[in-house]
Design an enzyme around this catalytic site. Sequence first.
Site, PDB file in Angstrom:
ATOM      1  N   TYR A 283       0.822  -1.224   0.000  1.00 19.28           N
ATOM      2  CA  TYR A 283       0.000   0.000   0.000  1.00 19.28           C
ATOM      3  C   TYR A 283       0.854   1.272   0.000  1.00 19.28           C
ATOM      4  O   TYR A 283       2.062   1.221   0.041  1.00 19.28           O
ATOM      5  CB  TYR A 283      -1.052  -0.005   1.105  1.00 19.28           C
ATOM      6  CG  TYR A 283      -0.633  -0.201   2.556  1.00 19.28           C
ATOM      7  CD1 TYR A 283       0.619   0.118   3.037  1.00 19.28           C
ATOM      8  CD2 TYR A 283      -1.569  -0.697   3.464  1.00 19.28           C
ATOM      9  CE1 TYR A 283       0.935  -0.041   4.376  1.00 19.28           C
ATOM     10  CE2 TYR A 283      -1.259  -0.860   4.806  1.00 19.28           C
ATOM     11  CZ  TYR A 283       0.001  -0.529   5.241  1.00 19.28           C
ATOM     12  OH  TYR A 283       0.308  -0.686   6.554  1.00 19.28           O
ATOM     13  N   GLU A 284       0.154   2.403  -0.109  1.00 25.58           N
ATOM     14  CA  GLU A 284       0.814   3.723  -0.275  1.00 25.58           C
ATOM     15  C   GLU A 284       1.670   3.761  -1.540  1.00 25.58           C
ATOM     16  O   GLU A 284       2.760   4.340  -1.543  1.00 25.58           O
ATOM     17  CB  GLU A 284       1.701   4.062   0.933  1.00 25.58           C
ATOM     18  CG  GLU A 284       1.067   4.812   2.030  1.00 25.58           C
ATOM     19  CD  GLU A 284      -0.007   5.781   1.628  1.00 25.58           C
ATOM     20  OE1 GLU A 284      -1.102   5.680   2.180  1.00 25.58           O
ATOM     21  OE2 GLU A 284       0.226   6.638   0.755  1.00 25.58           O
ATOM     22  N   GLY A 285       1.207   3.137  -2.614  1.00 26.22           N
ATOM     23  CA  GLY A 285       2.006   3.019  -3.839  1.00 26.22           C
ATOM     24  C   GLY A 285       2.896   1.807  -3.682  1.00 26.22           C
ATOM     25  O   GLY A 285       3.775   1.778  -2.798  1.00 26.22           O
TER      26      GLY A 285
END
Length: 572
Positions: free
Chosen positions: A431-433
């Site tokens: 997550y978060e890219g």
Amino acid sequence: MTYQAPIRDIAFALKAAGLGRLEPLVEGLDDGVVQAVLEGAGELASGVLAPLNRVGDREGSRLENGRVVTPPGFVEAYRAFAEGGWNSLSADPEFGGQGLPKALELAVFEMVNASNMAFALCPTLTQAEIEALQRHGTDRHKRLLLPKMVSGEWTGTMHLTEPQAGSDLAAIRTMAEPDGQGGYRLNGQKIFITWGDHDLTPNIVHLILARTPDAPPGVRGLSLFVATSREVGEDGRLGVANDLRPASLEHKLGIHASPTCVMLYEGARAELVGELNQGLAHMFVMMNAARVSVGVQGVGIAEGAYQHALAYARERRQGRSPWSQDPSALIFDHPDVRRMLAAMKAKIAAARSICFSAGVAADLARLAPTPEERRKADLRSQLLTPIAKAWSTDVGVEVASLGVQVHGGMGFIEETGAAQYYRDARIAPIYEGTNGIQAMDLVGRKLGLADGEAVADLIAEMRALVPDLDAGVGGALATGIDAVERASRGLAKAGGAPALAGAAAYLKLFGDVLGGAMLCKGALATAAGDDPAWAKDRSALARFHAEQVLTAAPALADADLAGDEALKQIAF
Ligand SMILES: Cc1cc2nc3c(=O)[nH]c(=O)nc-3n(C[C@H](O)[C@H](O)[C@H](O)COP(=O)(O)OP(=O)(O)OC[C@H]3O[C@@H](n4cnc5c(N)ncnc54)[C@H](O)[C@@H]3O)c2cc1C
């Protein structure tokens, strides 16, 4: 699960990252304050949060009658967290924050994550949203929402992902229709929304990316909206529930206590944040803050796994060790187990330094006295963000996996707790890219940042350490830096698909070498100090990383530059 906050290591890494440069710029910041904050956070982590880590994993959050119910003890723990002021360390004093550096907050959150990563996610997102609203919120948002979020009375969430729009946010479909009274009505569905609903606080502030009816296609047509789960009156009082709700919770590999929600908006009332069609740029304030915080999750979970494995290695006896005469030696005394523990310890120290350096750079980009210093710090912060996020979260998984290995078969059995670290760690590279997207960001944007100035400055800084190191470690560091320089030039020249094919290996190379440079810096700093045992330990860590990791840097540079031909030729 038990956890002992490694206060000395954390304080040392903060210093090495340059926290001292912030002391004249932040009122009241000195060594005493830093120590008191770290010790207080350590007590909270080991005394309040760590004991809930297993129950959180076993019982998880549940959806009951349309609302999320958190595992036993989480409501009380959150209250203790908020009342202790841990939510507001770096927030602006204008909104009730303590105005302390982001870097110090990251250090505190290493401990919160190490003791209970699922819990940590909730305030991590709140803090990132506070940054976004401080920067882009209206006066009304700042007056009515920020003080409650800073105090921790309300929490924050981030809504980007939809079933068809993950890494590619251009595909977002959630619609925001003007309501004719200056506000908007949202309709659509998001998935994977962390802490999208819960019972810790009476209200939740959601930041949501959506599209207005006449917006241009793609990311240029995305705008940012804020919607609260309950209406907030002009006097700050809570009103009726908004028309957004958690439709279901995901069943996950790890972080079971963190509710991951499918969210439905059914005409939800929302307000625009910042400018129309600038939503992605505004959301990036939140995402960039969150990316370094996710890097710190990697550090925290790795530290937890390391402490667990070390304790087991000092208890479990098997076979004869070449280092002792004992016929039933501690596994700690087997060179291969020691190698695993040393790899864990060195990677944690390196990742910690990278993340804290990213934090100090972000602080200096805001606070440094001259525009040129702020510009330089901003370049450093931009360059370090994808490395801090991706390299440190890969370290989290690698170290947690080693932690399982140190336990042998017991590592695979849930009772020991080693497996939970491994399962929890696995989300952070996603997550978060994803870490693949971070690598593309490093090669595609950060490599050429300010015509290559950002990378060149960091390389020069690392090189300046070499003459002060002994020939072996200094030579390995120089070899590593040469490899980064060669790969940087080669990838910048190659561009396109060949560069993207090498991006992940380049990020790993950069992290390996930067982490090595930071371990060397730490060794040099302690060599000049008055604690020979500590100096010996730091010097051995730098040597171990140089021997085991930096020596492989030229091969990694070759991998970076191998291009995409083989990828295209393999038959799948
Ligand atoms: C537990 C959990 C919590 C989450 N919390 C939130 C949250 O709070 N808010 C929120 O908005 N989202 C959240 N997410 C969503 C998360 O950010 C996405 O899962 C992530 O961005 C990846 O998107 P995706 O799952 O659609 O994967 P995809 O985008 O489908 O990616 C699949 C694979 O393809 C790769 N890939 C995709 N595009 C490219 C490209 N252009 N070039 C190279 N490789 C590419 C990816 O790196 C990955 O390996 C959460 C997810 C989980 C699992």
